[in-house]
Design a protein around this motif. Structure first.
Motif, PDB file in Angstrom:
ATOM      1  N   ARG A  39       2.424   4.773  -4.832  1.00 44.56           N
ATOM      2  CA  ARG A  39       2.191   6.212  -4.724  1.00 44.56           C
ATOM      3  C   ARG A  39       2.070   6.853  -6.106  1.00 44.56           C
ATOM      4  O   ARG A  39       1.190   7.674  -6.346  1.00 44.56           O
ATOM      5  CB  ARG A  39       3.315   6.876  -3.927  1.00 44.56           C
ATOM      6  CG  ARG A  39       3.097   8.388  -3.719  1.00 44.56           C
ATOM      7  CD  ARG A  39       4.218   9.021  -2.920  1.00 44.56           C
ATOM      8  NE  ARG A  39       4.062  10.464  -2.833  1.00 44.56           N
ATOM      9  CZ  ARG A  39       3.405  11.111  -1.879  1.00 44.56           C
ATOM     10  NH1 ARG A  39       2.835  10.406  -0.906  1.00 44.56           N
ATOM     11  NH2 ARG A  39       3.313  12.431  -1.880  1.00 44.56           N
ATOM     12  N   ARG A  40       2.983   6.474  -7.015  1.00 44.31           N
ATOM     13  CA  ARG A  40       2.949   7.036  -8.361  1.00 44.31           C
ATOM     14  C   ARG A  40       1.619   6.717  -9.043  1.00 44.31           C
ATOM     15  O   ARG A  40       0.973   7.590  -9.620  1.00 44.31           O
ATOM     16  CB  ARG A  40       4.116   6.488  -9.182  1.00 44.31           C
ATOM     17  CG  ARG A  40       4.270   7.141 -10.555  1.00 44.31           C
ATOM     18  CD  ARG A  40       5.366   6.472 -11.369  1.00 44.31           C
ATOM     19  NE  ARG A  40       6.635   6.433 -10.656  1.00 44.31           N
ATOM     20  CZ  ARG A  40       7.242   5.323 -10.264  1.00 44.31           C
ATOM     21  NH1 ARG A  40       6.669   4.139 -10.495  1.00 44.31           N
ATOM     22  NH2 ARG A  40       8.381   5.366  -9.633  1.00 44.31           N
ATOM     23  N   PHE A  41       1.198   5.457  -8.951  1.00 46.41           N
ATOM     24  CA  PHE A  41      -0.062   5.050  -9.576  1.00 46.41           C
ATOM     25  C   PHE A  41      -1.242   5.784  -8.951  1.00 46.41           C
ATOM     26  O   PHE A  41      -2.150   6.246  -9.655  1.00 46.41           O
ATOM     27  CB  PHE A  41      -0.248   3.538  -9.428  1.00 46.41           C
ATOM     28  CG  PHE A  41      -1.604   3.062  -9.868  1.00 46.41           C
ATOM     29  CD1 PHE A  41      -1.877   2.844 -11.205  1.00 46.41           C
ATOM     30  CD2 PHE A  41      -2.623   2.847  -8.934  1.00 46.41           C
ATOM     31  CE1 PHE A  41      -3.135   2.427 -11.617  1.00 46.41           C
ATOM     32  CE2 PHE A  41      -3.873   2.423  -9.340  1.00 46.41           C
ATOM     33  CZ  PHE A  41      -4.138   2.211 -10.683  1.00 46.41           C
ATOM     34  N   HIS A  73       9.248  13.923   0.241  1.00 42.85           N
ATOM     35  CA  HIS A  73       8.682  12.958  -0.705  1.00 42.85           C
ATOM     36  C   HIS A  73       7.451  12.238  -0.166  1.00 42.85           C
ATOM     37  O   HIS A  73       6.682  11.675  -0.937  1.00 42.85           O
ATOM     38  CB  HIS A  73       9.748  11.920  -1.092  1.00 42.85           C
ATOM     39  CG  HIS A  73      10.792  12.457  -2.035  1.00 42.85           C
ATOM     40  ND1 HIS A  73      10.691  13.695  -2.619  1.00 42.85           N
ATOM     41  CD2 HIS A  73      11.953  11.906  -2.512  1.00 42.85           C
ATOM     42  CE1 HIS A  73      11.731  13.899  -3.410  1.00 42.85           C
ATOM     43  NE2 HIS A  73      12.521  12.831  -3.349  1.00 42.85           N
ATOM     44  N   ARG A  74       7.276  12.267   1.161  1.00 45.26           N
ATOM     45  CA  ARG A  74       6.118  11.564   1.726  1.00 45.26           C
ATOM     46  C   ARG A  74       5.029  12.534   2.162  1.00 45.26           C
ATOM     47  O   ARG A  74       4.187  12.186   2.995  1.00 45.26           O
ATOM     48  CB  ARG A  74       6.558  10.684   2.901  1.00 45.26           C
ATOM     49  CG  ARG A  74       7.159   9.365   2.427  1.00 45.26           C
ATOM     50  CD  ARG A  74       7.021   8.310   3.513  1.00 45.26           C
ATOM     51  NE  ARG A  74       7.492   7.034   3.010  1.00 45.26           N
ATOM     52  CZ  ARG A  74       6.738   5.955   2.878  1.00 45.26           C
ATOM     53  NH1 ARG A  74       5.486   5.988   3.190  1.00 45.26           N
ATOM     54  NH2 ARG A  74       7.226   4.836   2.429  1.00 45.26           N
ATOM     55  N   VAL A  75       5.023  13.715   1.601  1.00 42.02           N
ATOM     56  CA  VAL A  75       3.940  14.658   1.894  1.00 42.02           C
ATOM     57  C   VAL A  75       2.613  13.995   1.529  1.00 42.02           C
ATOM     58  O   VAL A  75       2.532  13.203   0.587  1.00 42.02           O
ATOM     59  CB  VAL A  75       4.146  15.980   1.113  1.00 42.02           C
ATOM     60  CG1 VAL A  75       4.024  15.759  -0.387  1.00 42.02           C
ATOM     61  CG2 VAL A  75       3.181  17.046   1.592  1.00 42.02           C
ATOM     62  N   CYS A  76       1.561  14.282   2.283  1.00 41.65           N
ATOM     63  CA  CYS A  76       0.255  13.654   2.076  1.00 41.65           C
ATOM     64  C   CYS A  76      -0.201  13.830   0.628  1.00 41.65           C
ATOM     65  O   CYS A  76      -0.288  14.961   0.128  1.00 41.65           O
ATOM     66  CB  CYS A  76      -0.763  14.285   3.027  1.00 41.65           C
ATOM     67  SG  CYS A  76      -2.457  13.724   2.768  1.00 41.65           S
ATOM     68  N   LEU A  77      -0.489  12.726  -0.052  1.00 42.09           N
ATOM     69  CA  LEU A  77      -0.876  12.830  -1.462  1.00 42.09           C
ATOM     70  C   LEU A  77      -2.310  13.328  -1.636  1.00 42.09           C
ATOM     71  O   LEU A  77      -2.721  13.692  -2.739  1.00 42.09           O
ATOM     72  CB  LEU A  77      -0.666  11.508  -2.202  1.00 42.09           C
ATOM     73  CG  LEU A  77      -1.308  10.216  -1.674  1.00 42.09           C
ATOM     74  CD1 LEU A  77      -2.778  10.134  -1.961  1.00 42.09           C
ATOM     75  CD2 LEU A  77      -0.591   9.022  -2.276  1.00 42.09           C
ATOM     76  N   GLY A 107       0.787  -1.218   0.000  1.00 43.89           N
ATOM     77  CA  GLY A 107       0.000   0.000   0.000  1.00 43.89           C
ATOM     78  C   GLY A 107       0.825   1.276   0.000  1.00 43.89           C
ATOM     79  O   GLY A 107       1.920   1.343  -0.581  1.00 43.89           O
ATOM     80  N   LEU A 108       0.287   2.303   0.661  1.00 40.84           N
ATOM     81  CA  LEU A 108       0.842   3.653   0.600  1.00 40.84           C
ATOM     82  C   LEU A 108       1.461   4.126   1.912  1.00 40.84           C
ATOM     83  O   LEU A 108       2.588   4.610   1.943  1.00 40.84           O
ATOM     84  CB  LEU A 108      -0.278   4.642   0.224  1.00 40.84           C
ATOM     85  CG  LEU A 108      -0.959   4.430  -1.118  1.00 40.84           C
ATOM     86  CD1 LEU A 108      -2.279   5.189  -1.161  1.00 40.84           C
ATOM     87  CD2 LEU A 108      -0.049   4.883  -2.242  1.00 40.84           C
ATOM     88  N   LEU A 109       0.722   3.987   2.980  1.00 40.63           N
ATOM     89  CA  LEU A 109       1.092   4.633   4.232  1.00 40.63           C
ATOM     90  C   LEU A 109       2.244   3.949   4.948  1.00 40.63           C
ATOM     91  O   LEU A 109       3.160   4.600   5.449  1.00 40.63           O
ATOM     92  CB  LEU A 109      -0.132   4.701   5.152  1.00 40.63           C
ATOM     93  CG  LEU A 109       0.011   5.503   6.440  1.00 40.63           C
ATOM     94  CD1 LEU A 109       0.318   6.962   6.124  1.00 40.63           C
ATOM     95  CD2 LEU A 109      -1.263   5.391   7.276  1.00 40.63           C
TER      96      LEU A 109
END
Length: 491
Positions: free
Chosen positions: A126-128, A434-438, A113-115
């Motif tokens: 994240r990119r997707f 780079h891990r700023v909330c998307l 996943g992402l988090l």
């Protein structure tokens, strides 16, 4: 002659002495901090068992804004204050883009996943997700229309209370989560939907566990916490329930067949699975899809709904600020018109108030840990690959060097001398690097539209008979307000 018991005690003391010396040698290469002890690390200082934002800010007064705490045998680098957080997360953002795969994070997400994922898995997901959210209208009016639909439902929910005392938490959570559901599932839930209530209960359990003492105990003693009953077991079962609901939604999409044009996140991900199924090492699979949806649902619901809950509490605690917001709206907006996100440009005070709610409520207790992906230098300290960094986000939002009155609720923090909206650099509720909330743009849009339209429609009062209001937060994965009741009086 020594007995076996005495020999064992002597051996144990010798082992602990050796470990103590090794810890002191290791700690000399790191930023300063409390002296670590074998097994318990820095936790011999009982106040550190709380591991909350205020304790971390207090420790910084003794050791500086970059210091080391030890969780068991493991060093954790704490960044305190805006300048330290900024330097740590943005000077070499690639170096701190990892996420530590701690025992509890593995149990929750298993590097999916992402988090809670890291490395190649996180980068691909994240990119997707960013590309997909943009395709679904992130930053465009098409997504704003979905938010405005939920604004209508939320206004109806408050209107149906007929001015009687109510706790706003459920109505706000329903509204915010339905925006996420529309994006991810392609539909919304009604307020009496049993599945939705199960999701809310599961989410509450997950966030109550986050930030608790048991959370940290799990990482220090995973072999023990995995085997004994307790809240950690209930939390993991809540994750299982959330995933089962997501699997059912995916099955429904598969049964309906792929539409010509994807309509929601599940459609896009299923199409991506089909496209990459013959790759030797596919970056996309069903487990990642389920975890991405879980992360979007949890992150997209809890943070914004909790912030909105604080916003209404502050409005009843500061009725003069509420009146000033409504006066500004009445002066520039036509009666009966739905407020749109573009209106923030002509509502500087209203915009300042919702930003101050985010700053002052400061709902992310500390910030998610980062993992050093490679060796790098932070200030005068050389940090090695694999080390864990905790940015104390609250310390940036309360930094006295950045905010005039950091411990007071003051919309003036976001207004210049002419009353125009301005956003200081230290306003970082969505993190940095780079891990700023998307989902930060979606969250900003939601907060402004829900808050502004509610205050345009209602005046909020504290329920009659309420005396002292406890503004100390309920500590968990997010910092929620204590239970309170308010009355929504139509204007």
């Amino acid at each position: 002659m020594l007995g076996l018991g005495s020999l064992f005690i002597l051996f144990l003391l010798s082992l602990l002495t050796v470990q103590f010396v090794r810890l002191q040698w290791r700690s000399k290469r790191l930023p300063p901090g409390p002296t670590p002890l074998p097994i318990i690390g820095s936790l011999w200082q009982l106040k550190l068992l709380q591991f909350n934002r205020d304790v971390l800010m207090e420790v910084a007064k003794s050791y500086g804004d970059i210091y080391t705490l030890w969780i068991g045998w493991n060093p954790v680098i704490i960044l305190n204050g805006f300048q330290a957080v900024k330097e740590g997360l943005t000077t070499n953002p690639e170096a701190v883009a990892g996420r530590p795969l701690t025992p509890i994070f593995r149990a929750m997400a298993n590097n999916k996943g992402l988090l809670l994922a890291t490395g190649r898995t996180w980068k691909n997901q994240r990119r997707f997700t960013l590309v997909t959210l943009k395709s679904l209208g992130l930053g465009k009016t098409s997504l704003e229309y979905k938010i405005q639909e939920e604004v209508h439902h939320l206004i109806d929910a408050f209107r149906n209370t007929r001015g009687k005392p109510t706790n706003p938490s459920f109505a706000l959570t329903l509204a915010v989560s339905n925006v996420t559901c529309a994006v991810v599932f392609g539909h919304r839930f009604s307020s009496d939907n049993e599945t939705f209530h199960q999701l809310l209960e599961a989410m509450e359990c997950i966030f109550k566990f986050g930030g608790s003492l048991l959370h940290y105990f799990y990482d220090v003693f995973p072999w023990l916490m995995h085997r004994i009953p307790g809240r950690q077991k209930k939390m993991l079962l809540s994750f299982d329930l959330l995933r089962s609901v997501i699997r059912k939604e995916i099955s429904n999409h598969q049964a309906a067949g792929m539409p010509e044009e994807p309509q929601d996140f599940i459609d896009f991900y299923l199409a991506q699975l089909e496209k990459s199924k013959d790759e030797p090492r596919p970056a996309y699979d069903e487990d990642n899809m389920i975890q991405c949806i879980s992360d979007l649902f949890l992150g997209g619901t809890e943070t914004s709904s909790t912030t909105l809950c604080w916003s209404l509490l502050y409005m009843v605690l500061y009725p003069d600020i509420q009146a000033k917001v409504q006066k500004e709206m009445d002066a520039v907006l036509a009666p009966g018109r739905m407020i749109c996100y573009e209106d923030r440009k002509i509502l500087p005070y209203t915009n300042a108030v919702i930003h101050e709610v985010q700053r002052f409520s400061n709902i992310i207790a500390i910030g998610m840990p980062r993992l050093c992906a490679k060796n790098f230098t932070l200030g005068q300290f050389h940090l090695q690959k694999g080390m864990v960094i905790f940015p104390n986000m609250a310390s940036a939002l309360y930094d006295p060097n950045e905010w005039k009155t950091p411990r007071q609720f003051s919309p003036g923090h976001f207004l210049d001398k002419d009353g125009n909206f301005t956003c200081p650099e230290a306003f970082i509720p969505f993190s940095m690097g780079h891990r700023v909330c998307l989902g930060d743009h979606l969250a900003r849009t939601e907060l402004f539209l829900f808050f502004a339209n509610l205050l345009k429609t209602f005046t909020f009062h504290m329920a009659e008979g309420t005396k002292d209001v406890n503004t100390e937060p309920v500590v968990g994965g997010t910092l929620q307000p204590q239970y309170f009741e308010i009355c929504a009086i139509p204007r």
